[in-house]
Design an enzyme around this catalytic site. Structure first.
Site, short mmCIF file in Angstrom:
data_model
loop_
_atom_site.label_atom_id
_atom_site.label_comp_id
_atom_site.label_asym_id
_atom_site.label_seq_id
_atom_site.Cartn_x
_atom_site.Cartn_y
_atom_site.Cartn_z
N SER A 117 25.14 -27.75 77.68
CA SER A 117 25.28 -27.13 76.36
C SER A 117 26.54 -27.59 75.68
CB SER A 117 25.35 -25.61 76.49
OG SER A 117 24.23 -25.12 77.15
N HIS A 138 19.36 -31.86 75.08
CA HIS A 138 19.73 -30.45 75.00
C HIS A 138 18.57 -29.61 74.48
CE1 HIS A 138 22.32 -27.07 73.19
NE2 HIS A 138 22.13 -26.85 74.46
N GLU A 150 18.07 -31.52 71.02
CA GLU A 150 19.11 -32.41 70.50
C GLU A 150 19.22 -33.58 71.48
OE1 GLU A 150 22.60 -29.86 68.32
OE2 GLU A 150 22.39 -29.54 70.46
N ASN A 188 25.07 -25.66 68.85
CA ASN A 188 25.97 -24.72 69.52
C ASN A 188 27.34 -24.63 68.85
OD1 ASN A 188 24.23 -23.73 71.36
ND2 ASN A 188 24.82 -25.11 73.01
P1 NAD Z 1 20.83 -20.71 85.38
O1 NAD Z 1 22.02 -19.99 85.90
O2 NAD Z 1 19.60 -19.93 85.04
O3 NAD Z 1 20.37 -21.86 86.42
C1 NAD Z 1 21.24 -22.80 86.97
C2 NAD Z 1 20.65 -23.27 88.30
O4 NAD Z 1 21.44 -24.39 88.76
C3 NAD Z 1 20.68 -22.20 89.40
O5 NAD Z 1 19.39 -22.00 89.92
C4 NAD Z 1 21.64 -22.80 90.45
O6 NAD Z 1 21.26 -22.47 91.80
C5 NAD Z 1 21.47 -24.30 90.18
N1 NAD Z 1 22.57 -25.11 90.71
C6 NAD Z 1 23.90 -24.87 90.64
N2 NAD Z 1 24.58 -25.85 91.27
C7 NAD Z 1 23.67 -26.73 91.74
C8 NAD Z 1 23.75 -27.92 92.48
N3 NAD Z 1 24.94 -28.43 92.87
N4 NAD Z 1 22.61 -28.58 92.80
C9 NAD Z 1 21.41 -28.08 92.40
N5 NAD Z 1 21.25 -26.93 91.72
C10 NAD Z 1 22.38 -26.27 91.38
O7 NAD Z 1 21.35 -21.55 84.12
P2 NAD Z 1 20.50 -22.07 82.85
O8 NAD Z 1 20.60 -21.06 81.77
O9 NAD Z 1 19.17 -22.56 83.32
O10 NAD Z 1 21.43 -23.30 82.37
C11 NAD Z 1 21.33 -24.57 82.99
C12 NAD Z 1 21.94 -25.62 82.09
O11 NAD Z 1 21.26 -25.64 80.84
C13 NAD Z 1 23.43 -25.39 81.75
O12 NAD Z 1 24.07 -26.62 81.65
C14 NAD Z 1 23.34 -24.69 80.41
O13 NAD Z 1 24.52 -24.84 79.65
C15 NAD Z 1 22.20 -25.46 79.78
N6 NAD Z 1 21.54 -24.76 78.69
C16 NAD Z 1 21.34 -23.42 78.76
C17 NAD Z 1 20.71 -22.76 77.69
C18 NAD Z 1 20.46 -21.28 77.75
O14 NAD Z 1 20.11 -20.72 76.72
N7 NAD Z 1 20.60 -20.64 78.90
C19 NAD Z 1 20.28 -23.50 76.58
C20 NAD Z 1 20.47 -24.90 76.56
C21 NAD Z 1 21.11 -25.52 77.63
#
Ligand code: NAD
Length: 281
Positions: A117, A138, A150, A188
């Site tokens: 993000s 993204h 994006e 963002n």
């Molecule tokens: P989340 O907490 O739901 O999931 C993250 C997952 O990553 C978890 O299941 C965790 O176990 C796993 N993880 C952590 N370290 C790891 C590793 N070393 N190897 C493999 N797996 C690993 O988070 P999310 O909301 O799904 O966000 C994930 C990414 O997407 C982030 O970079 C976030 O910024 C981005 N993002 C999130 C949103 C949102 O609205 N939540 C929107 C766009 C982008």
């Protein structure tokens, strides 16, 4: 392109897996936590079943999509993928570690995209032997219903990697906007400081969370209020993005609201923990 690898089976990785499989691509979704992989596939199955019951998808298509998804805790399973999307926790060290590991595993001609993000695509690219194959892809939450992706070009991203990423976004039914790497990219950078400001307004006691959300829904015509949106995104993710904007622009206008920091310290992360600015029993 046939097989997409995904790293991180949280809310975003699961949504990306669902839309890729629904578009006819094979998916291997990985996470370091085997419960997350199991939960992810169960969640996708439930979403597809809901789409069938609403008449949005044929039951045979949903079953086929689900069959195209395989889960694993091993990144080595991604060796043969054509395209890998990193969607793990928003933390620089975590992402750099994953990309270094992928660098040695994934085919040299495969493109690697990150769903970060806020972290610089150029900085993440520097962890790869060939930085030209890293793009930003993204997505928005919830992935199956949000139309935008994006596509972000780091300083060293190749034209080919950029074009293939845009092609993939289109193939899975998304609209892509092309963005040069900069903190927060486009959406963002505008959206998250607005949410942060809503948290300041709440903390200063001017009104309640419900009234702030109602105000922005009715007064600005937003489909969801900023605090409910923060709960949906995850307060840890909101804080991580504000910290990156604050640090990378070196501008005090991006300082995270103290209440946001405290909520994260308390483990009140929004919907995913059942408690954020609103309650999710
Ligand atoms: P989340 O907490 O739901 O999931 C993250 C997952 O990553 C978890 O299941 C965790 O176990 C796993 N993880 C952590 N370290 C790891 C590793 N070393 N190897 C493999 N797996 C690993 O988070 P999310 O909301 O799904 O966000 C994930 C990414 O997407 C982030 O970079 C976030 O910024 C981005 N993002 C999130 C949103 C949102 O609205 N939540 C929107 C766009 C982008």
């Amino acid at each position: 392109m046939q097989t997409i690898g995904i790293v991180g089976a949280g809310q975003m990785g699961s949504g990306i897996a669902q839309v890729c499989a629904t578009a006819g691509l094979n998916v291997i979704i990985t996470d370091r936590d085997d419960h997350a992989v199991k939960r992810s596939i169960e969640g996708i199955a439930a979403n597809l079943a809901r789409m069938v019951s609403k008449g949005k998808t044929a039951s045979a298509d949903a079953a086929e999509a689900l069959q195209r998804i395989n889960g694993s805790t091993l990144l080595t399973e991604l060796a043969a993928c054509d395209f890998v999307i990193e969607a793990a926790t928003e933390n620089l060290q975590v992402k750099e570690g994953i990309l270094r590991t992928l660098d040695a595993i994934v085919r040299p001609d495969a493109i690697i995209a990150t769903n970060t993000s806020s972290v610089s695509i150029t900085r993440l690219g520097a962890t790869l032997t060939d930085p030209s194959r890293l793009t930003g892809m993204h997505f928005f939450n919830p992935v199956p219903s949000m139309a935008l992706v994006e596509v972000i070009r780091g300083l060293q991203t190749s034209d080919d990697a950029f074009d293939v990423t845009i092609g993939l976004a289109k193939r899975i039914g998304k609209t892509a906007i092309c963005v040069k790497n900069s903190p927060g990219f486009v959406v963002n950078r505008i959206l998250i400081p607005m949410i942060n400001e809503a948290i300041f307004v709440l903390h200063e006691g001017h009104t309640s969370a419900e009234e702030i959300d109602e105000g922005m829904k009715l007064g600005a015509n937003h489909p969801i209020g900023p605090l409910a949106l923060a709960d949906l995104v995850g307060l840890d993710t909101i804080l991580a993005i504000m910290n990156v904007l604050y640090r990378d622009f070196n501008d005090s206008k991006y300082r995270p609201a103290p209440l946001l920091k405290e909520m994260v310290e308390a483990g009140h992360l929004g919907r995913k923990s059942g408690h954020g600015f609103h309650r999710y029993p």
